[in-house]
Scaffold this motif. Structure first.
Motif, mmCIF file in Angstrom:
data_model
loop_
_atom_site.group_PDB
_atom_site.id
_atom_site.type_symbol
_atom_site.label_atom_id
_atom_site.label_comp_id
_atom_site.label_asym_id
_atom_site.label_seq_id
_atom_site.Cartn_x
_atom_site.Cartn_y
_atom_site.Cartn_z
ATOM 1 N N ALA A 46 -31.378 -18.431 18.323
ATOM 2 C CA ALA A 46 -30.676 -19.016 17.176
ATOM 3 C C ALA A 46 -31.262 -20.383 16.830
ATOM 4 O O ALA A 46 -31.488 -20.693 15.656
ATOM 5 N N ILE A 49 -34.689 -20.128 15.088
ATOM 6 C CA ILE A 49 -34.700 -19.781 13.663
ATOM 7 C C ILE A 49 -34.047 -20.864 12.812
ATOM 8 O O ILE A 49 -33.820 -20.667 11.632
ATOM 9 N N TRP A 63 -19.625 -13.208 16.957
ATOM 10 C CA TRP A 63 -20.778 -12.311 16.926
ATOM 11 C C TRP A 63 -20.731 -11.360 18.108
ATOM 12 O O TRP A 63 -20.860 -10.150 17.952
ATOM 13 N N LYS A 73 -23.757 -10.589 8.887
ATOM 14 C CA LYS A 73 -24.964 -10.871 9.664
ATOM 15 C C LYS A 73 -26.182 -10.922 8.753
ATOM 16 O O LYS A 73 -27.033 -11.807 8.884
ATOM 17 N N MET A 74 -26.250 -9.985 7.812
ATOM 18 C CA MET A 74 -27.375 -9.975 6.864
ATOM 19 C C MET A 74 -27.399 -11.258 6.044
ATOM 20 O O MET A 74 -28.466 -11.831 5.811
ATOM 21 N N PHE A 77 -28.685 -14.080 8.234
ATOM 22 C CA PHE A 77 -30.131 -13.974 8.404
ATOM 23 C C PHE A 77 -30.867 -14.384 7.128
ATOM 24 O O PHE A 77 -31.885 -15.063 7.173
ATOM 25 N N GLN A 78 -30.356 -13.961 5.972
ATOM 26 C CA GLN A 78 -31.000 -14.306 4.706
ATOM 27 C C GLN A 78 -30.961 -15.808 4.466
ATOM 28 O O GLN A 78 -31.948 -16.396 4.023
ATOM 29 N N GLN A 80 -30.876 -18.116 6.759
ATOM 30 C CA GLN A 80 -31.830 -18.721 7.677
ATOM 31 C C GLN A 80 -33.256 -18.527 7.188
ATOM 32 O O GLN A 80 -34.079 -19.439 7.277
ATOM 33 N N LEU A 81 -33.572 -17.350 6.647
ATOM 34 C CA LEU A 81 -34.908 -17.119 6.092
ATOM 35 C C LEU A 81 -35.199 -18.063 4.933
ATOM 36 O O LEU A 81 -36.300 -18.615 4.832
#
Length: 114
Positions: A46, A49, A63, A73-74, A77-78, A80-81
């Motif tokens: 974590a 990222i 989580w 979660k998606m 992640f998005q 963070q990207l």
């Protein structure tokens, strides 16, 4: 907790903020269950990222307990990207700036020698 690769202060800090949950033994020592190692790996990933410890604290228990849906979660992640892409762009700009300054400095030094 030597297997974790973390120093004592980091382990203490993670315990203090609730990321690690040791068991207090009868002699007063803290014992960390083997599940702590997988939790530490998750924390390391974590952080790698770009997540802050505060974000990890907020997300880790839900989580692991399955409270956070796959859609959530998606989204995490998005986000963070997107943050990583922003950091990469900023670093590329800084790199370009430094290359230009270095080239200018080299040229100035060469002109002074000639």
């Amino acid at each position: 907790m030597k297997k974790s690769g973390l120093n004592r202060d980091t382990i203490r800090h993670y315990t203090k903020i609730g990321l690690l949950k040791p068991i207090r033994l009868a002699n007063g020592y803290l014992d960390y269950p083997t599940s702590s190692l997988s939790r530490i790996e998750l924390i390391k990933h974590a952080k790698a990222i770009g997540m802050t410890l505060n974000q990890v604290v907020e997300l880790l228990d839900p989580w692991e307990k399955g409270v956070i849906s796959d859609d959530q979660k998606m989204l995490i992640f998005q986000e963070q990207l997107t943050e990583i892409d922003t950091k990469i762009a900023s670093l590329q700009q800084a790199k370009c700036y430094l290359k230009q300054k270095l080239a200018h400095l080299k040229q100035t030094m060469e002109e002074q020698v000639a």
